[in-house]
Scaffold this motif. Structure first.
Motif, PDB file in Angstrom:
ATOM      1  N   PHE A 204       0.976  -1.136  -0.157  1.00  0.00           N
ATOM      2  CA  PHE A 204       0.021  -0.166   0.163  1.00  0.00           C
ATOM      3  C   PHE A 204       1.077   1.262   0.059  1.00  0.00           C
ATOM      4  O   PHE A 204       0.023   2.363  -0.868  1.00  0.00           O
ATOM      5  N   ALA A 205       1.933   1.407   0.863  1.00  0.00           N
ATOM      6  CA  ALA A 205       2.935   2.784   0.778  1.00  0.00           C
ATOM      7  C   ALA A 205       3.563   2.438  -0.882  1.00  0.00           C
ATOM      8  O   ALA A 205       3.396   3.995  -1.436  1.00  0.00           O
ATOM      9  N   PHE A 206       3.494   1.327  -1.336  1.00  0.00           N
ATOM     10  CA  PHE A 206       4.241   1.522  -2.819  1.00  0.00           C
ATOM     11  C   PHE A 206       2.746   2.023  -3.816  1.00  0.00           C
ATOM     12  O   PHE A 206       3.213   3.044  -4.087  1.00  0.00           O
ATOM     13  N   LEU A 207       1.724   1.605  -3.713  1.00  0.00           N
ATOM     14  CA  LEU A 207       0.712   2.010  -4.586  1.00  0.00           C
ATOM     15  C   LEU A 207       0.235   3.691  -4.213  1.00  0.00           C
ATOM     16  O   LEU A 207      -0.267   4.337  -4.964  1.00  0.00           O
TER      17      LEU A 207
ATOM     18  N   GLY B  96      -3.467   6.679  -5.472  1.00  0.00           N
ATOM     19  CA  GLY B  96      -3.345   6.198  -4.727  1.00  0.00           C
ATOM     20  C   GLY B  96      -3.462   6.239  -3.166  1.00  0.00           C
ATOM     21  O   GLY B  96      -3.110   5.819  -1.839  1.00  0.00           O
ATOM     22  N   PHE B  97      -3.118   7.627  -2.947  1.00  0.00           N
ATOM     23  CA  PHE B  97      -3.351   8.131  -1.637  1.00  0.00           C
ATOM     24  C   PHE B  97      -5.117   7.722  -1.379  1.00  0.00           C
ATOM     25  O   PHE B  97      -5.094   7.761  -0.145  1.00  0.00           O
ATOM     26  N   ILE B  98      -5.947   7.842  -1.849  1.00  0.00           N
ATOM     27  CA  ILE B  98      -7.060   7.850  -1.821  1.00  0.00           C
ATOM     28  C   ILE B  98      -7.392   5.992  -1.641  1.00  0.00           C
ATOM     29  O   ILE B  98      -7.857   5.658  -0.669  1.00  0.00           O
ATOM     30  N   VAL B  99      -6.721   5.432  -2.714  1.00  0.00           N
ATOM     31  CA  VAL B  99      -6.715   4.007  -1.894  1.00  0.00           C
ATOM     32  C   VAL B  99      -6.391   3.990  -0.936  1.00  0.00           C
ATOM     33  O   VAL B  99      -6.789   3.104   0.018  1.00  0.00           O
ATOM     34  N   VAL B 100      -5.462   4.059   0.119  1.00  0.00           N
ATOM     35  CA  VAL B 100      -4.278   4.363   1.165  1.00  0.00           C
ATOM     36  C   VAL B 100      -5.253   4.837   2.620  1.00  0.00           C
ATOM     37  O   VAL B 100      -5.875   3.937   2.699  1.00  0.00           O
TER      38      VAL B 100
ATOM     39  N   LYS C 279       0.845   3.336   9.019  1.00  0.00           N
ATOM     40  CA  LYS C 279       1.335   4.855   9.388  1.00  0.00           C
ATOM     41  C   LYS C 279       1.543   4.802   8.497  1.00  0.00           C
ATOM     42  O   LYS C 279       2.909   6.035   7.845  1.00  0.00           O
ATOM     43  N   TYR C 280       3.044   3.350   8.182  1.00  0.00           N
ATOM     44  CA  TYR C 280       3.915   3.607   6.774  1.00  0.00           C
ATOM     45  C   TYR C 280       2.872   4.028   5.586  1.00  0.00           C
ATOM     46  O   TYR C 280       3.781   4.595   5.184  1.00  0.00           O
ATOM     47  N   ALA C 281       2.283   3.296   5.597  1.00  0.00           N
ATOM     48  CA  ALA C 281       1.443   2.691   3.939  1.00  0.00           C
ATOM     49  C   ALA C 281       0.454   4.659   3.663  1.00  0.00           C
ATOM     50  O   ALA C 281       0.895   5.591   3.101  1.00  0.00           O
ATOM     51  N   MET C 282       0.630   4.723   4.879  1.00  0.00           N
ATOM     52  CA  MET C 282       0.039   6.876   5.066  1.00  0.00           C
ATOM     53  C   MET C 282       1.243   8.159   4.455  1.00  0.00           C
ATOM     54  O   MET C 282       1.110   9.069   3.891  1.00  0.00           O
ATOM     55  N   TYR C 283       2.195   8.039   5.212  1.00  0.00           N
ATOM     56  CA  TYR C 283       3.165   8.239   5.328  1.00  0.00           C
ATOM     57  C   TYR C 283       3.864   8.462   3.624  1.00  0.00           C
ATOM     58  O   TYR C 283       4.124   9.075   3.229  1.00  0.00           O
ATOM     59  N   TYR C 284       3.992   7.104   3.208  1.00  0.00           N
ATOM     60  CA  TYR C 284       4.224   7.956   1.606  1.00  0.00           C
ATOM     61  C   TYR C 284       3.339   7.750   0.944  1.00  0.00           C
ATOM     62  O   TYR C 284       3.081   7.839  -0.434  1.00  0.00           O
ATOM     63  N   ALA C 285       2.059   7.413   1.136  1.00  0.00           N
ATOM     64  CA  ALA C 285       0.651   8.165   0.514  1.00  0.00           C
ATOM     65  C   ALA C 285       0.781   9.989   0.549  1.00  0.00           C
ATOM     66  O   ALA C 285       0.610  10.550  -0.784  1.00  0.00           O
ATOM     67  N   LYS C 286       1.028  10.151   1.705  1.00  0.00           N
ATOM     68  CA  LYS C 286       0.901  11.418   1.874  1.00  0.00           C
ATOM     69  C   LYS C 286       2.745  12.535   0.579  1.00  0.00           C
ATOM     70  O   LYS C 286       2.447  13.250   0.042  1.00  0.00           O
TER      71      LYS C 286
END
Length: 98
Positions: A4-7, A15-19, A27-34
């Motif tokens: 999810f971080a990659f996406l 990708g931000f919306i998906v996450v 927190k890890y996935a949201m960190y990269y989504a932002k």
């Protein structure tokens, strides 16, 4: 979380919306989504700059090359398992509070 971080980085706003919908508590996935969201905003800014003849085209092309490099760095960082800010972009992504 890595996928999810990659996406989040790879798909930008989508990708931000998906996450946000699937992994808001990760927190890890949201960190990269932002960071992916900020990269997308930077792409749009360079697109607008490219509307200016000649000088805008030069700045826009150089900006696109820079954003492409940062995008690939974002993929690598997202799949690494560590929270590392993408150069130039990470500081702005940290300011997004969700």
């Amino acid at each position: 979380g890595k996928i999810f971080a990659f996406l989040g980085v790879f798909l930008g706003v989508i990708g931000f919306i998906v996450v946000m919908l699937a992994k808001k508590d990760n927190k890890y996935a949201m960190y990269y989504a932002k960071q992916g969201l900020v990269l997308t905003i930077a792409w749009v800014i360079f697109w607008v700059i490219m509307l200016i003849p000649v000088l805008g085209w030069i700045i826009g092309i150089l900006g696109y090359i820079l954003m492409l490099i940062l995008w690939v760095i974002g993929w690598i960082y997202a799949l690494s398992g560590e929270q590392k800010p993408i150069p130039l972009i990470g500081q702005f992504a940290d300011k997004i509070k969700i």
